[in-house]
Write a protein that holds these residues in place. Structure first.
Motif, PDB file in Angstrom:
ATOM      1  N   TYR A   1       0.864  -1.188   0.000  1.00 26.71           N
ATOM      2  CA  TYR A   1       0.000   0.000   0.000  1.00 26.71           C
ATOM      3  C   TYR A   1       0.897   1.233   0.000  1.00 26.71           C
TER       4      TYR A   1
ATOM      5  N   SER B   1       2.478   1.492  13.887  1.00 25.70           N
ATOM      6  CA  SER B   1       1.186   2.177  13.846  1.00 25.70           C
ATOM      7  C   SER B   1       0.079   1.194  13.472  1.00 25.70           C
TER       8      SER B   1
ATOM      9  N   SER C   1      -2.612   0.850   7.151  1.00 25.39           N
ATOM     10  CA  SER C   1      -2.223  -0.555   7.251  1.00 25.39           C
ATOM     11  C   SER C   1      -2.766  -1.229   8.514  1.00 25.39           C
TER      12      SER C   1
ATOM     13  N   MET D   1       3.635   9.476   1.066  1.00 24.75           N
ATOM     14  CA  MET D   1       2.646   9.094   0.042  1.00 24.75           C
ATOM     15  C   MET D   1       2.169  10.324  -0.730  1.00 24.75           C
TER      16      MET D   1
HETATM   17  O1  PMV Z   1      -0.433   2.543   7.127  1.00 29.85           O
HETATM   18  P1  PMV Z   1       0.737   3.434   6.982  1.00 29.85           P
HETATM   19  O2  PMV Z   1       0.329   4.853   6.805  1.00 29.85           O
HETATM   20  O3  PMV Z   1       1.736   3.232   8.085  1.00 29.85           O
HETATM   21  O4  PMV Z   1       1.492   3.038   5.606  1.00 29.85           O
HETATM   22  C1  PMV Z   1       2.152   1.810   5.399  1.00 29.85           C
HETATM   23  C2  PMV Z   1       2.932   1.843   4.152  1.00 29.85           C
HETATM   24  C3  PMV Z   1       3.895   0.701   3.925  1.00 29.85           C
HETATM   25  O5  PMV Z   1       4.302   0.106   5.134  1.00 29.85           O
HETATM   26  C4  PMV Z   1       5.149   1.259   3.231  1.00 29.85           C
HETATM   27  C5  PMV Z   1       3.324  -0.369   3.002  1.00 29.85           C
HETATM   28  C6  PMV Z   1       2.238  -1.249   3.603  1.00 29.85           C
HETATM   29  O6  PMV Z   1       1.387  -1.707   2.824  1.00 29.85           O
HETATM   30  O7  PMV Z   1       2.258  -1.525   4.810  1.00 29.85           O
END
Ligand code: PMV
Length: 320
Positions: free
Chosen positions: A22, A102, A136, A190
């Motif tokens: 993602y 997170s 995620s 992003m």
């Molecule tokens: O959910 P976030 O905002 O922590 O984004 C996660 C992004 C990646 O770890 C790089 C990819 C993924 O799909 O977990």
């Protein structure tokens, strides 16, 4: 809502690592993804979160008081008009270092708060709420292999994790290169990629095919096929990151050394495949029988190597 009795409840969640990545939002405030993704929940790292009554909202992360607006907003969405809450959360692994803290953090938060407030929401609704905190996180509500679907609704109510339903005993090794916090967080990164990378449109266009190929590989239990799509997705994401302006380069020299080692192992006939996220750590996928050999090869190049099995979904550990 404020008249409801609040109990103290504790939940545990594990981070998940995307096998198909993602990166990119089609809606920022709702955290709706531009691409679908596919992940594996890990067993070896834990976030433990306790939610209980308080005189005013309080959030504690790893022993330090923080004022996290996202945490308060997710709690408000869970129970509009809720009473004040104390949230105490701790990770047994580095926070904000590309190890998906997170993801486990918001998954544990929604499960603990749901139990504390007695809202008893379905898991899909909790996944949608966790997504509002960190995209995620919506995948960590379930164990093992989980798909995060794009959904079609403008309110995002159908963009949540979905368990793939294939129980596959894989190993994911996390070669830790640095425990430092990442310089550019995923939301900012992003947005930078969306706004500036000439590769972003192709990245988004390829996402559905990568997830379809990943799911087909999982259903066929074809590890070389899954490994190949994981690496393809990883390098396409990092190509999109590094072609952003200014470039997003999460790699350290040790990251590159580890990648070369994975390729060298494969050339020597050891089936293993690499992925990275928004940080310098290298994660390596392999079958259980190869984990020991892969770990031994990676260890000299990393601070440490943590070996994970598929872990379970976020769950209440001690309601009271
Ligand atoms: O959910 P976030 O905002 O922590 O984004 C996660 C992004 C990646 O770890 C790089 C990819 C993924 O799909 O977990």
């Amino acid at each position: 809502m404020s008249t409801r009795e609040v109990v103290t409840a504790t939940a545990v969640a594990h981070p998940n690592i995307a096998l198909v990545k993602y990166w990119g939002k089609r809606d920022g405030p709702l955290n709706l993804p531009a691409v679908p993704s596919l992940s594996l929940t890990l067993d070896g790292y834990h976030t433990t979160t306790t939610v209980g009554p308080a005189d005013a909202d309080e959030v504690w992360l790893n022993g330090a008081r923080t004022d996290d607006a996202k945490v308060r907003r997710v709690l408000d969405l869970l129970a509009p008009g809720r009473p004040p809450l104390r949230v105490v959360t701790a990770n047994d692994f580095p926070t904000g270092a590309g190890l998906a803290s997170s993801a486990s953090g918001f998954a544990a938060l929604v499960v603990a708060a749901d139990a504390a407030l007695g809202t008893a929401l379905p898991r899909e609704a909790l996944s949608v709420l966790a997504r509002r905190g960190s995209g995620s996180a919506c995948r960590s509500l379930w164990g093992g292999l989980v798909e995060w679907r794009l959904g079609v609704r403008v309110d995002g109510a159908d963009s949540h994790g979905v368990p793939v339903g294939v129980d596959w005993d894989l190993r994911l090794l996390v070669a830790v290169v640095s425990d430092a916090k990442k310089a550019v967080g995923s939301t900012e990164g992003m947005e930078r990629s969306r706004a500036t990378s000439p590769l972003y449109a192709a990245w988004v266009a390829n996402g559905p095919r990568d997830v379809a190929d990943g799911l087909a590989a999982v259903r066929a239990r074809d590890l070389p096929a899954l490994g190949a799509v994981m690496e393809r997705s990883t390098f396409a994401m990092h190509g999109t990151m590094s072609s952003s302006t200014p470039p997003l380069l999460y790699w350290q020299p040790a990251t590159v050394a580890l990648l070369h080692e994975v390729f060298a192992l494969r050339a020597r006939g050891v089936p293993c495949w690499a992925t990275m996220d928004a940080g310098p750590q290298v994660k390596v996928l392999c079958a259980p029988e190869h984990a020991e050999g892969v770990e031994a090869a990676l260890r000299p190049l990393a601070l440490r190597v943590d070996v994970h099995r598929p872990g379970g979904g976020a769950h209440v550990s001690s309601p009271s």
